[in-house]
Design an enzyme around this catalytic site. Structure first.
Site, PDB file in Angstrom:
ATOM      1  N   LYS A 248       0.860  -1.192   0.000  1.00  0.00           N
ATOM      2  CA  LYS A 248       0.000   0.000   0.000  1.00  0.00           C
ATOM      3  C   LYS A 248       0.886   1.228   0.000  1.00  0.00           C
ATOM      4  CE  LYS A 248      -4.383   0.858  -0.051  1.00  0.00           C
ATOM      5  NZ  LYS A 248      -5.509   0.001  -0.492  1.00  0.00           N
TER       6      LYS A 248
ATOM      7  N   ASP B 207      -6.664   4.174  -4.898  1.00  0.00           N
ATOM      8  CA  ASP B 207      -7.440   4.045  -3.661  1.00  0.00           C
ATOM      9  C   ASP B 207      -8.107   5.412  -3.525  1.00  0.00           C
ATOM     10  OD1 ASP B 207      -7.578   2.012  -1.142  1.00  0.00           O
ATOM     11  OD2 ASP B 207      -7.651   4.052  -0.379  1.00  0.00           O
TER      12      ASP B 207
HETATM   13  O1  2IT Z   1      -8.090  -1.521  -1.187  1.00  0.00           O
HETATM   14  C1  2IT Z   1      -7.882  -2.059  -2.294  1.00  0.00           C
HETATM   15  O2  2IT Z   1      -7.951  -3.282  -2.446  1.00  0.00           O
HETATM   16  C2  2IT Z   1      -7.560  -1.193  -3.420  1.00  0.00           C
HETATM   17  N1  2IT Z   1      -7.497   0.021  -3.238  1.00  0.00           N
HETATM   18  C3  2IT Z   1      -7.282  -1.771  -4.769  1.00  0.00           C
HETATM   19  C4  2IT Z   1      -5.890  -2.255  -4.865  1.00  0.00           C
HETATM   20  C5  2IT Z   1      -5.464  -2.745  -6.226  1.00  0.00           C
HETATM   21  O3  2IT Z   1      -4.277  -3.055  -6.331  1.00  0.00           O
HETATM   22  O4  2IT Z   1      -6.271  -2.840  -7.141  1.00  0.00           O
END
Ligand code: 2IT
Length: 450
Positions: free
Chosen positions: A126, A166
């Site tokens: 993240k 996100d």
């Molecule tokens: O919280 C999540 O799963 C996302 N923001 C998507 C993450 C992604 O790599 O598609």
């Protein structure tokens, strides 16, 4: 409680007292793992639980950008490469004023288990920034994204770490981020980021995937209860990309979203928030005035109640918090429990405080489904985007949708089976934590110390 588990939790609480969201996420996951830890005493010797709460790598960087008036600004950027045992780090970027290490770490931790649940080879990661996108011009957003990627590009790659969107990072930001990556690397490595526009390697259904996946998962829960989605009234919070997907898919399947909530209050539209005109208006409203949902009520002549949430309303069958973390606190959970609503389906990452979640799970008349399973279709379709990019081909919307539907059914079935295997009954929360954990734990044990 298992002594080892207790020791790790106490340690996390002490070490991370300044990161309450991270402590909360660890407590939520680990509190489900007691029977697994009891069954695997070998985990203590290698301190598997202690390892799992320590990101493999986390870094912070400076992001400097110039606004339209010529004034320079300095923001902080982060990327957390939490767990790479089952695949390249994968997870979104959040651009929001309140972002700090505790938010990035809690999201990275959750992402590890969520990604494992998808059944696809993606590790947990993240990132984000404390940049506030509100009120910024398109050119300012572009310069910020370019500066952000200039700092990040050397640490990511299609087989290394694959960011996505996100909160605060949508298709536009992904485009600017990818454009800068391509410029700096001089290669066509579009598998380095997901959520791309279709013209340069994005996947069909990715914009809809989180919301559609949540509704597919809901349908599995309803099937388990010998119930159907037809005619159901759904209360959501939020009206961003995820809630939009829920609104569309629910309407397609004969249900309707009748409540939505935003920062300024909530809207009640008993006719249903559906149809092109209403959904397009929400897109327009978000683009022009993201902090207010009252304009929707004004435009379509429905009720708006300021400065509160609709949790606890009686004229609704299913609740789907889809806004942000800690949206539903203990006080709201008490009202929800008293309202008699049966289905509480988390969608946003960690939308319920731990005490509220415990209260809801204890209600005999309620079924509670956890976010890391319900919203996993988003990152799941991101993994399908990575597959298409690496194979240099493009799947149709029907192909992606069929895979998404199957993925959500598998996640539901595997979670239910994991809980059942430990004698916990139909406990989707514990089941998701256990099923997500088991695969990562296996991979970590097999790979030796790292
Ligand atoms: O919280 C999540 O799963 C996302 N923001 C998507 C993450 C992604 O790599 O598609």
């Amino acid at each position: 409680m298992n002594a080892y588990l207790e020791r790790v939790l106490a340690d996390v609480k002490e070490k991370h007292s300044h990161e309450p969201e991270f402590v909360q996420a660890v407590e939520e996951v680990y509190s489900s793992l007691e029977p697994v830890i009891e069954k695997h005493p070998e985990y203590e010797k290698v301190d598997l639980l202690g390892r799992m709460v320590e990101p493999e790598r986390m870094f912070t960087f400076r992001v400097v950008w110039c606004d339209d008036s010529g004034q320079w600004h300095t923001n902080r950027g982060w990327r957390c490469q939490f767990n790479g045992a089952i695949g390249p780090y994968k997870g979104g970027l959040r651009f929001q004023k309140n972002v700090y290490e505790g938010i990035i770490k809690f999201l990275g931790f959750e992402q590890t288990f969520k990604n494992s649940l998808t059944g696809l080879p993606i590790g947990g990661g993240k990132g984000g920034s404390d940049f506030d996108p509100a009120g910024k011009s398109d050119a300012e957003i572009m310069r910020f994204c370019q500066s952000y990627m200039s700092a990040l590009y050397r640490y990511i790659g299609p087989d290394v770490d694959v960011p996505a969107g996100d909160m605060g990072v949508g298709a536009r930001e992904i485009g600017y981020l990818y454009g800068q990556y391509r410029r700096l690397k001089g290669v066509w490595e579009n598998g380095v980021i997901t959520g791309k526009g279709f013209s340069y390697g994005g996947s069909r259904i990715r914009p809809e995937a989180t919301g559609y996946g949540a509704v597919y998962y809901l349908c599995e829960v309803l099937k388990h209860e010998n119930d159907t989605i037809e005619g159901k009234r759904i209360g959501v919070s939020g009206y961003g990309n995820v809630a939009w997907g829920i609104m569309k898919k629910a309407a397609e399947l004969g249900a309707k979203v009748t409540y939505m909530a935003g920062p300024d209050g909530y809207v009640h539209d008993p006719d249903g928030i559906c149809g092109e005109e209403k959904l397009n208006f929400i897109l327009h409203m978000r683009a022009t005035d993201p902090m207010h949902c009252k304009p929707y009520a004004d435009k379509f002549g429905c009720k708006f109640v300021p400065d509160t949430k609709h949790w606890g309303a009686k004229d609704v069958d299913i609740l789907m918090p889809a806004a942000m973390q800690n949206d539903v606190t203990l006080e709201w959970a008490e009202r929800i429990a008293a309202s008699g609503v049966k289905y509480y389906i988390e969608v946003a990452n960690m939308p319920t405080t731990n005490d509220a979640l415990a209260l809801l799970r204890a209600q005999k008349h309620m079924i509670v489904a956890p976010c890391k399973a319900v919203n996993a279709g988003g990152v799941g379709v991101s993994a399908l985007e990575m597959s298409q990019n690496s194979e240099r081909l493009v799947w149709t919307a029907e192909e992606v949708d069929a895979q998404l539907k199957k993925m959500m059914a598998d996640i539901h079935r595997n979670s239910a089976a994991a809980a059942e295997a430990y004698g916990l009954g139909y406990d989707l929360v514990a089941g998701a934590n256990i099923a997500g954990f088991e695969k990562v734990a296996d991979a970590m044990m097999a790979q030796g110390c790292f």
